[in-house]
Design a protein around this motif. Structure first.
Motif, PDB file in Angstrom:
ATOM      1  N   ALA A  86      55.193  62.855 -48.607  1.00  0.00           N
ATOM      2  CA  ALA A  86      54.250  63.782 -47.975  1.00  0.00           C
ATOM      3  C   ALA A  86      52.899  63.725 -48.680  1.00  0.00           C
ATOM      4  O   ALA A  86      51.838  63.723 -48.034  1.00  0.00           O
ATOM      5  CB  ALA A  86      54.817  65.199 -48.004  1.00  0.00           C
ATOM      6  N   VAL A  87      52.948  63.653 -50.013  1.00  0.00           N
ATOM      7  CA  VAL A  87      51.701  63.557 -50.779  1.00  0.00           C
ATOM      8  C   VAL A  87      50.970  62.259 -50.429  1.00  0.00           C
ATOM      9  O   VAL A  87      49.752  62.246 -50.217  1.00  0.00           O
ATOM     10  CB  VAL A  87      51.999  63.608 -52.297  1.00  0.00           C
ATOM     11  N   LEU A  88      51.715  61.151 -50.340  1.00  0.00           N
ATOM     12  CA  LEU A  88      51.093  59.865 -50.005  1.00  0.00           C
ATOM     13  C   LEU A  88      50.444  59.917 -48.630  1.00  0.00           C
ATOM     14  O   LEU A  88      49.338  59.407 -48.420  1.00  0.00           O
ATOM     15  CB  LEU A  88      52.140  58.749 -50.053  1.00  0.00           C
ATOM     16  N   VAL A  89      51.139  60.558 -47.685  1.00  0.00           N
ATOM     17  CA  VAL A  89      50.577  60.669 -46.334  1.00  0.00           C
ATOM     18  C   VAL A  89      49.315  61.527 -46.368  1.00  0.00           C
ATOM     19  O   VAL A  89      48.307  61.199 -45.729  1.00  0.00           O
ATOM     20  CB  VAL A  89      51.620  61.267 -45.359  1.00  0.00           C
ATOM     21  N   ALA A  90      49.363  62.609 -47.139  1.00  0.00           N
ATOM     22  CA  ALA A  90      48.196  63.488 -47.239  1.00  0.00           C
ATOM     23  C   ALA A  90      47.002  62.742 -47.816  1.00  0.00           C
ATOM     24  O   ALA A  90      45.876  62.846 -47.312  1.00  0.00           O
ATOM     25  CB  ALA A  90      48.535  64.704 -48.100  1.00  0.00           C
ATOM     26  N   ILE A  91      47.238  61.986 -48.883  1.00  0.00           N
ATOM     27  CA  ILE A  91      46.152  61.214 -49.497  1.00  0.00           C
ATOM     28  C   ILE A  91      45.606  60.208 -48.486  1.00  0.00           C
ATOM     29  O   ILE A  91      44.387  59.986 -48.394  1.00  0.00           O
ATOM     30  CB  ILE A  91      46.639  60.480 -50.763  1.00  0.00           C
ATOM     31  N   THR A  92      46.517  59.585 -47.725  1.00  0.00           N
ATOM     32  CA  THR A  92      46.076  58.631 -46.714  1.00  0.00           C
ATOM     33  C   THR A  92      45.175  59.313 -45.707  1.00  0.00           C
ATOM     34  O   THR A  92      44.118  58.793 -45.325  1.00  0.00           O
ATOM     35  CB  THR A  92      47.298  58.019 -45.991  1.00  0.00           C
ATOM     36  N   ALA A  93      45.601  60.506 -45.263  1.00  0.00           N
ATOM     37  CA  ALA A  93      44.805  61.235 -44.275  1.00  0.00           C
ATOM     38  C   ALA A  93      43.429  61.570 -44.837  1.00  0.00           C
ATOM     39  O   ALA A  93      42.409  61.453 -44.150  1.00  0.00           O
ATOM     40  CB  ALA A  93      45.542  62.509 -43.865  1.00  0.00           C
ATOM     41  N   LEU A  94      43.408  61.969 -46.104  1.00  0.00           N
ATOM     42  CA  LEU A  94      42.144  62.307 -46.772  1.00  0.00           C
ATOM     43  C   LEU A  94      41.203  61.106 -46.793  1.00  0.00           C
ATOM     44  O   LEU A  94      40.024  61.208 -46.417  1.00  0.00           O
ATOM     45  CB  LEU A  94      42.458  62.730 -48.209  1.00  0.00           C
ATOM     46  N   SER A  95      41.739  59.952 -47.199  1.00  0.00           N
ATOM     47  CA  SER A  95      40.916  58.732 -47.249  1.00  0.00           C
ATOM     48  C   SER A  95      40.408  58.391 -45.863  1.00  0.00           C
ATOM     49  O   SER A  95      39.246  58.031 -45.672  1.00  0.00           O
ATOM     50  CB  SER A  95      41.719  57.541 -47.763  1.00  0.00           C
ATOM     51  N   TRP A  96      41.306  58.489 -44.908  1.00  0.00           N
ATOM     52  CA  TRP A  96      40.950  58.163 -43.538  1.00  0.00           C
ATOM     53  C   TRP A  96      39.840  59.088 -43.049  1.00  0.00           C
ATOM     54  O   TRP A  96      38.880  58.661 -42.414  1.00  0.00           O
ATOM     55  CB  TRP A  96      42.204  58.278 -42.666  1.00  0.00           C
ATOM     56  N   GLY A  97      39.989  60.358 -43.400  1.00  0.00           N
ATOM     57  CA  GLY A  97      38.957  61.314 -43.006  1.00  0.00           C
ATOM     58  C   GLY A  97      37.608  60.977 -43.599  1.00  0.00           C
ATOM     59  O   GLY A  97      36.574  61.081 -42.933  1.00  0.00           O
TER      60      GLY A  97
END
Lengths: 90, 183, 234
Positions: free
Chosen positions: A15-26
């Protein structure tokens, strides 16, 4: 299904990895963003890489030499990529 | 308690791949520095949605593989369905890639379009080869985890296969960041 | 009974010849690295005129030494066969791939030698022979792959054997080398950059990886043959 604490931990990590991915993507939505956007993206990527190494590959509990070598690589490649981003003239 | 995950030899392969892909990453940054405008313009033509989907697919597949491997070691129960779910994610990745590249070729963009796309197709292509190889490894894990020696002699090999799949995930994380996200 | 002494001789024969080949490639043929793919026909012709003797001497020496894989593939096959059950199919595949590899190492020096043989011919004719040589050297990777995959399979699936010439780490190393060699054929597409015939990933990377793999192989082969002959004498 009785899930072990360790499995819950893996799911939390995911979940943390997905969140970080979303942050970078944003952060990438603005095509004319400031220079530090690139630095953040690279560092976040290497944070994810470090988690994959330590917790998916289970290097966290591996002999010190291996862990040191891999963590060392993460630091060196981060520095090199960020360095080349910030100082493109060489 | 310290233990080496997988067998020693797999770390030789991991080290080699990290070395070569590090060269890939540095090469990308080197060319980008010399042709910033071309790289930024080409980057806009990348399909961010596909890149993101692929990243999520690989992260999820790694989760499945990690849980399955850990469960086997700790409880002795094989979880072939989890490895198969990871393979499904891999298939999703390959499918995405086919569509994404197909779109590009259709639009006349290819390996020889410019330096950005030369590196893009070469590096993501070599990574794709790793994904295909990895899916073969996952197929092996699906079978191997159900064998009687899975928790004894076979465990180290299963762990090694899992480690290779995590490498595939790891390499894509950096490729995605450099090609798709760094502005 | 395995003739360990013959095997040792063949391995050293192969090792010495690859060193001779490499030195000739670099210092006489002057092809380490290959020259830029952007050179014009006139520039290429000028290179062969200026280095005519050196390149022809290099072709002579490479003609003797470029089949280094033949004795090595033979010994590797023997060492693999002792680990396989029944018909040693992987040893045979390795042998086939290994010796065929020699073709693509023999040919480029010949082609360069031809370029240098009559440097006064029309530059376009020299250019085509030059391109033929360079692309033959860099893009013909599949035969290496057969050899490497075969070695990796036996290394990783054979029963543990203290006398093995292919310890498991060597199997993994070979898998990695085989993967990295795949990039070679890309040389057909660009003329500059890291994927050109003189590029980082098409020339230098396979060149260095092959060298490292070869050295490792030399160690593991000689070490195993040594241990096997000690057992024979015991």
């Amino acid at each position: 299904m009785n899930m072990a604490a360790s499995e819950k931990r893996l799911i939390l990590l995911w979940a943390v990895l997905v969140a970080i991915t979303a942050l970078s993507w944003g952060s990438a939505h603005n095509f004319a963003g400031p220079r530090w956007q690139g630095v953040v993206v690279i560092l976040l990527a290497l944070v994810k890489v470090r988690f994959v190494i330590l917790d998916f590959m289970e290097v966290r509990h591996a002999p010190k030499a291996l862990r040191l070598a891999l963590e060392g690589w993460v630091v060196v490649i981060s520095a090199a990529l960020v360095g080349m981003l910030l100082f493109p003239q060489g | 308690m310290k233990r080496l995950p997988g067998e020693e030899g797999i770390w030789v392969l991991i080290a080699g791949d990290l070395l070569v892909f590090s060269l890939f990453f540095l090469t990308f940054m080197y060319y980008r520095a010399g042709e910033m405008a071309v790289f930024l313009a080409s980057q806009r033509t990348l399909s961010l949605g596909f890149g993101l989907a692929n990243t999520l697919l690989l992260l999820t597949s790694s989760l499945f593989v990690a849980i399955a491997t850990q469960r086997l070691r700790v409880t002795g129960k094989p979880a072939p369905k989890l490895y198969m779910a990871a393979i499904a994610c891999g298939l999703g990745f390959v499918g995405d890639k086919a569509v994404e590249w197909g779109d590009k070729f259709h639009a006349g963009i290819g390996f020889t379009t410019n330096d950005f796309y030369m590196l893009y197709f070469a590096f993501t292509g070599i990574h794709l080869f790793h994904v295909l190889l990895g899916m073969g490894v996952l197929s092996f894990l699906t079978i191997a985890c159900q064998r009687p020696n899975a928790t004894t002699r076979g465990l180290v090999l299963i762990e090694s296969g899992a480690i290779f799949w995590h490498l595939v995930d790891l390499l894509w994380i950096v490729l995605f960041a450099l090609f798709y996200l760094v502005r | 009974m395995l003739s360990t002494r013959s095997q040792t001789i063949l391995v050293w024969w192969g090792l010495i010849f690859i060193i001779v080949y490499g030195l000739s490639l670099g210092f006489l043929e002057k092809m380490v690295p290959l020259p830029s793919a952007h050179l014009t026909a006139d520039q290429v012709a000028a290179f062969y005129t200026a280095n005519s003797f050196s390149v022809r001497l290099g072709a002579l020496i490479c003609s003797y030494s470029s089949a280094f894989m033949v004795p090595l593939a033979t010994v590797i096959a023997v060492q693999m066969a002792r680990l396989e059950k029944g018909v040693p199919i992987w040893a045979i595949l390795q042998f086939a791939g290994g010796i065929m590899m020699s073709l693509f190492l023999v040919l480029p020096p010949i082609f360069w030698g031809v370029c240098a043989y009559t440097p006064t011919r029309p530059p376009e004719v020299t250019l085509i022979m030059h391109e033929l040589a360079n692309l033959t050297l860099t893009t013909t990777d599949q035969y290496y792959i057969f050899q490497m995959v075969a070695i990796a399979v036996v290394s990783l699936t054979a029963k543990p054997d203290p006398l093995t010439a292919f310890p498991r780490w060597m199997g993994y190393f070979t898998v990695w080398a085989a993967i990295m060699f795949e990039a070679g054929a890309i040389a057909f597409l660009p003329k500059s950059g890291p994927f050109a015939w003189n590029g980082l990933f098409v020339f230098w990377s396979p060149f260095c990886i092959f060298g490292a793999w070869f050295i490792a192989l030399g160690f593991t082969l000689l070490g195993a043959i040594n241990r096997q002959s000690a057992l024979e004498r015991a």
